[in-house]
Motif scaffolding. Structure first.
Motif, PDB file in Angstrom:
ATOM      1  N   ALA A   1     -51.052 -19.199 -42.331  1.00  0.00           N
ATOM      2  CA  ALA A   1     -51.996 -19.208 -43.454  1.00  0.00           C
ATOM      3  C   ALA A   1     -53.043 -18.111 -43.274  1.00  0.00           C
ATOM      4  O   ALA A   1     -53.389 -17.415 -44.231  1.00  0.00           O
ATOM      5  N   ALA A   2     -53.536 -17.952 -42.052  1.00  0.00           N
ATOM      6  CA  ALA A   2     -54.538 -16.912 -41.781  1.00  0.00           C
ATOM      7  C   ALA A   2     -53.948 -15.527 -42.031  1.00  0.00           C
ATOM      8  O   ALA A   2     -54.608 -14.660 -42.614  1.00  0.00           O
ATOM      9  N   LYS A   3     -52.707 -15.310 -41.608  1.00  0.00           N
ATOM     10  CA  LYS A   3     -52.067 -14.010 -41.831  1.00  0.00           C
ATOM     11  C   LYS A   3     -51.883 -13.752 -43.320  1.00  0.00           C
ATOM     12  O   LYS A   3     -52.102 -12.647 -43.797  1.00  0.00           O
ATOM     13  N   CYS A   4     -51.487 -14.779 -44.058  1.00  0.00           N
ATOM     14  CA  CYS A   4     -51.253 -14.597 -45.490  1.00  0.00           C
ATOM     15  C   CYS A   4     -52.544 -14.406 -46.269  1.00  0.00           C
ATOM     16  O   CYS A   4     -52.537 -13.785 -47.326  1.00  0.00           O
ATOM     17  N   ARG A   5     -53.651 -14.933 -45.778  1.00  0.00           N
ATOM     18  CA  ARG A   5     -54.942 -14.688 -46.430  1.00  0.00           C
ATOM     19  C   ARG A   5     -55.346 -13.224 -46.312  1.00  0.00           C
ATOM     20  O   ARG A   5     -56.009 -12.680 -47.188  1.00  0.00           O
ATOM     21  N   ASN A   6     -54.944 -12.598 -45.208  1.00  0.00           N
ATOM     22  CA  ASN A   6     -55.373 -11.231 -44.934  1.00  0.00           C
ATOM     23  C   ASN A   6     -54.334 -10.163 -45.279  1.00  0.00           C
ATOM     24  O   ASN A   6     -54.571  -8.992 -45.052  1.00  0.00           O
TER      25      ASN A   6
ATOM     26  N   ASN B   1     -32.776 -10.142 -48.846  1.00  0.00           N
ATOM     27  CA  ASN B   1     -32.594 -10.924 -47.626  1.00  0.00           C
ATOM     28  C   ASN B   1     -33.843 -11.714 -47.273  1.00  0.00           C
ATOM     29  O   ASN B   1     -34.080 -12.030 -46.112  1.00  0.00           O
ATOM     30  N   ASP B   2     -34.642 -12.036 -48.273  1.00  0.00           N
ATOM     31  CA  ASP B   2     -35.855 -12.826 -48.070  1.00  0.00           C
ATOM     32  C   ASP B   2     -35.603 -14.272 -48.458  1.00  0.00           C
ATOM     33  O   ASP B   2     -34.851 -14.564 -49.388  1.00  0.00           O
TER      34      ASP B   2
ATOM     35  N   VAL C   1     -44.357 -10.014 -43.862  1.00  0.00           N
ATOM     36  CA  VAL C   1     -43.341 -10.835 -43.197  1.00  0.00           C
ATOM     37  C   VAL C   1     -44.010 -11.707 -42.134  1.00  0.00           C
ATOM     38  O   VAL C   1     -44.658 -11.189 -41.228  1.00  0.00           O
ATOM     39  N   VAL C   2     -43.830 -13.030 -42.268  1.00  0.00           N
ATOM     40  CA  VAL C   2     -44.425 -13.959 -41.304  1.00  0.00           C
ATOM     41  C   VAL C   2     -43.399 -14.536 -40.326  1.00  0.00           C
ATOM     42  O   VAL C   2     -43.758 -14.989 -39.249  1.00  0.00           O
TER      43      VAL C   2
END
Length: 156
Positions: free
Chosen positions: A49-54, A138-139, A60-61
């Motif tokens: 969630a923190a990565k997607c906020r930024n 491929n996602d 890609v997570v």
């Protein structure tokens, strides 16, 4: 005769050493990081969630593999990707493991993804992934537990 046997043994040992080096993870790899229980350290929902906020929706997570093919999970939106899965189906380590298992060893499900099935006759679909998003073919679009109990009429 002894010289040929010695060469054969050396070739076998060299092959074994090279093969083991390919299989064993290196100290810096994600596979090598382990908890004291021996299970691999997995991405927590909070860190994703923190990565997607930024980052953007295309960030890609997670990466999942099926042989040499790589499938990615991107931050996405409310209709696809990690944000969609978290909001609609829930995200935790179990979901991550089920996705990994379905992609790695599941069967093609005819929906552009892979599914896992019960080990019974007839087989019943338990978990489904669907591949293909606006960001890439491929996602991971979505992943969810299949709740239907109806099984196709199959002769066992």
């Amino acid at each position: 005769m002894r010289l040929d046997t010695s060469r054969t043994v050396n070739a076998v040992l060299t092959t074994a050493v090279v093969a083991s080096a390919l299989v064993l993870p290196t100290a810096g790899s994600a596979s090598a990081a382990a908890r004291s229980s021996g299970t691999a350290v997995e991405a927590a929902a909070e860190s994703i969630a923190a990565k997607c906020r930024n980052h953007s929706r295309n960030y890609v997570v997670r990466q999942y593999f099926r042989g040499p093919a790589k499938y990615t999970l991107r931050c996405g939106t409310r209709t696809w990707g990690w944000k969609h899965i978290k909001q609609r189906h829930g995200w935790n380590n179990t979901m991550d493991r089920k996705i990994k298992s379905a992609i790695w060893s599941g069967d093609s499900n005819g929906r552009g993804g892979f599914s896992t099935y019960t080990n019974s006759c007839p087989r019943i679909e338990k978990f489904r992934t669907i591949i293909g998003t606006p960001a890439g073919s491929n996602d991971l679009l979505t992943a969810y537990k299949v709740n239907t109990t109806a099984a196709a009429a199959v002769r066992c």
